[in-house]
Design an enzyme around this catalytic site. Structure first.
Site, mmCIF file in Angstrom:
data_model
loop_
_atom_site.group_PDB
_atom_site.id
_atom_site.type_symbol
_atom_site.label_atom_id
_atom_site.label_comp_id
_atom_site.label_asym_id
_atom_site.label_seq_id
_atom_site.Cartn_x
_atom_site.Cartn_y
_atom_site.Cartn_z
ATOM 1 N N LYS A 1 -12.887 7.192 43.987
ATOM 2 C CA LYS A 1 -14.239 6.983 43.454
ATOM 3 C C LYS A 1 -15.126 6.226 44.445
ATOM 4 O O LYS A 1 -16.343 6.448 44.493
ATOM 5 C CB LYS A 1 -14.162 6.238 42.118
ATOM 6 N N SER B 1 -17.257 5.478 39.718
ATOM 7 C CA SER B 1 -16.724 4.644 38.643
ATOM 8 C C SER B 1 -16.791 3.176 39.028
ATOM 9 O O SER B 1 -16.690 2.828 40.208
ATOM 10 C CB SER B 1 -15.256 5.026 38.398
ATOM 11 N N TYR C 1 -7.233 6.132 42.179
ATOM 12 C CA TYR C 1 -8.501 6.480 41.523
ATOM 13 C C TYR C 1 -9.669 5.688 42.115
ATOM 14 O O TYR C 1 -10.737 6.234 42.383
ATOM 15 C CB TYR C 1 -8.342 6.196 40.028
HETATM 16 N N1 LIG Z 1 -14.582 7.885 30.496
HETATM 17 C C1 LIG Z 1 -14.925 6.852 31.282
HETATM 18 O O1 LIG Z 1 -15.105 5.698 30.826
HETATM 19 C C2 LIG Z 1 -15.107 7.081 32.749
HETATM 20 C C3 LIG Z 1 -15.355 5.958 33.563
HETATM 21 C C4 LIG Z 1 -15.591 6.136 34.910
HETATM 22 C C5 LIG Z 1 -15.572 7.420 35.430
HETATM 23 N N2 LIG Z 1 -15.302 8.488 34.629
HETATM 24 C C6 LIG Z 1 -15.288 9.811 35.243
HETATM 25 O O2 LIG Z 1 -16.034 10.724 34.454
HETATM 26 C C7 LIG Z 1 -15.519 12.040 34.656
HETATM 27 C C8 LIG Z 1 -15.241 12.681 33.303
HETATM 28 O O3 LIG Z 1 -14.206 11.946 32.672
HETATM 29 P P1 LIG Z 1 -13.927 11.975 31.101
HETATM 30 O O4 LIG Z 1 -13.795 10.563 30.671
HETATM 31 O O5 LIG Z 1 -14.899 12.861 30.389
HETATM 32 O O6 LIG Z 1 -12.438 12.603 31.101
HETATM 33 P P2 LIG Z 1 -11.829 13.918 30.406
HETATM 34 O O7 LIG Z 1 -10.379 13.900 30.726
HETATM 35 O O8 LIG Z 1 -12.245 13.984 28.992
HETATM 36 O O9 LIG Z 1 -12.549 15.112 31.201
HETATM 37 C C9 LIG Z 1 -12.223 15.465 32.508
HETATM 38 C C10 LIG Z 1 -12.133 16.980 32.573
HETATM 39 O O10 LIG Z 1 -11.891 17.392 33.933
HETATM 40 C C11 LIG Z 1 -11.037 18.513 33.889
HETATM 41 N N3 LIG Z 1 -10.345 18.691 35.166
HETATM 42 C C12 LIG Z 1 -9.329 17.931 35.654
HETATM 43 N N4 LIG Z 1 -8.928 18.408 36.836
HETATM 44 C C13 LIG Z 1 -9.710 19.488 37.121
HETATM 45 C C14 LIG Z 1 -9.777 20.382 38.204
HETATM 46 N N5 LIG Z 1 -8.938 20.273 39.241
HETATM 47 N N6 LIG Z 1 -10.704 21.362 38.190
HETATM 48 C C15 LIG Z 1 -11.545 21.485 37.117
HETATM 49 N N7 LIG Z 1 -11.513 20.680 36.044
HETATM 50 C C16 LIG Z 1 -10.610 19.672 36.050
HETATM 51 C C17 LIG Z 1 -10.068 18.189 32.751
HETATM 52 O O11 LIG Z 1 -9.395 19.353 32.287
HETATM 53 C C18 LIG Z 1 -10.996 17.550 31.732
HETATM 54 O O12 LIG Z 1 -11.488 18.499 30.802
HETATM 55 C C19 LIG Z 1 -14.284 11.881 35.545
HETATM 56 O O13 LIG Z 1 -14.641 12.128 36.874
HETATM 57 C C20 LIG Z 1 -13.917 10.440 35.354
HETATM 58 O O14 LIG Z 1 -13.168 9.924 36.437
HETATM 59 C C21 LIG Z 1 -15.060 8.355 33.301
#
Ligand SMILES: NC(=O)c1ccc[n+]([C@@H]2O[C@H](COP(=O)([O-])OP(=O)(O)OC[C@H]3O[C@@H](n4cnc5c(N)ncnc54)[C@H](O)[C@@H]3O)[C@@H](O)[C@H]2O)c1
Length: 272
Positions: free
Chosen positions: A159, A142, A155
């Site tokens: 990351k 991230s 976080y």
């Molecule tokens: N959305 C953004 O702008 C953004 C930015 C930087 C990084 N990210 C990263 O992208 C990834 C996806 O994020 P997102 O935005 O789709 O969020 P989201 O919350 O929609 O999806 C994350 C999913 O991970 C699942 N999860 C959580 N803990 C878990 C575990 N212990 N075992 C299995 N599944 C688990 C949750 O139930 C959820 O469905 C994450 O790693 C997040 O940190 C997202």
């Protein structure tokens, strides 16, 4: 694919299945902060993939335990007879400013992101190595980890750790033909939808923009790419790299740099 029940993971699981991949849809189905669990998130994505003519099976284990990671990999080996790609995407948030963060908030975020990525990566790489197959592993870092972000000490540390893990794994696993890359996404999901920058944004930052980068890194289209961090935010794609300044030498006969000399030359030392 871990964390595939929502957001970016869901979009990518659907995209991978459209490309003909047989997908293990892993998700514990908890809330944004990682509490609770439910099978419905993974089940709904499996149903959507099947409805579109693809192949998928659900897994509800947590990435944060060794047994969970082993079970996720076993679901692919037992269900589909092999494992070519792992996408480590599961994630939670427990934001708090540094001085107010308690250890439980730190531990929970580190466990899912950093430990979870390590455990799944190790289990998958062992399976790929044992079967003698080439493979592709894609982690999720991230901008928060690469550049820092207010209120996200846990976080961003996790990351940034994933960045280091990606680099080292790409070096160590090269000999087995296993590539390891990372994606740094920005997308409007339940994780980010309440941030001010997402309030006025519609589909231009949808998770569907991230999925093609995952498919690229998962597939032979990126067969010569390993150790890279692909940043994706809507229509914009870029690559993150660590840069070191050109550096400055001191005449060795004059001894080591003194703190005062470092201060005096700091601008030149920092110059890229
Ligand atoms: N959305 C953004 O702008 C953004 C930015 C930087 C990084 N990210 C990263 O992208 C990834 C996806 O994020 P997102 O935005 O789709 O969020 P989201 O919350 O929609 O999806 C994350 C999913 O991970 C699942 N999860 C959580 N803990 C878990 C575990 N212990 N075992 C299995 N599944 C688990 C949750 O139930 C959820 O469905 C994450 O790693 C997040 O940190 C997202």
């Amino acid at each position: 694919m871990t964390g595939a029940g929502n957001g970016i993971g869901k979009a990518t699981a659907l995209a991978l299945a459209r490309e003909g991949a047989r997908v293990v849809v892993n998700d514990v189905g908890g809330t944004r902060d990682g509490s609770g669990e439910a099978s419905s998130a993974a089940d709904a994505v499996v149903e959507a993939i099947r409805a579109a003519g693809g192949e998928a099976r659900a897994n509800y284990d947590s990435v944060a335990t060794a047994e969970g990671a082993r079970a996720i990999v076993a679901a692919a080996l037992d269900g589909f007879g092999g494992l070519d790609v792992l996408i480590n995407n599961a994630g939670i948030l427990r934001d708090k400013t540094l001085l107010k963060m308690d250890q439980a908030q730190w531990d929970a975020v580190l466990a899912v992101h950093l430990t979870g990525t390590f455990l799944c990566l190790q289990a998958a790489a062992n399976a790929m190595k044992d079967r003698g197959t080439r493979g592709s592993i894609v982690n999720t870092t991230s901008v928060s980890g690469l550049l820092g972000n207010f209120g996200q000490a846990n976080y961003s540390a996790a990351k940034a750790g994933i960045y280091g893990l990606t680099r080292t794994a790409s070096i160590e696993l090269q000999r087995y033909g296993i590539r390891v890359n990372a994606v740094a996404p920005i997308a409007k999901t339940r994780m980010t939808e309440d941030l001010p920058m997402f309030q006025k944004i519609d589909d231009s930052l949808s998770p569907e923009h991230i999925a093609p980068a995952h498919v690229f890194l998962a597939s032979e289209l990126s067969k010569d790419v390993s150790g890279a961090v692909l940043a994706v935010a809507g229509a914009r794609i870029s690559v993150y790299k660590v840069v070191e300044s050109a550096g400055k030498y001191k005449d060795t006969e004059r001894g080591p740099w003194t703190p005062e000399e470092i201060a005096e030359h700091f601008e030149a030392i920092s110059k890229i």
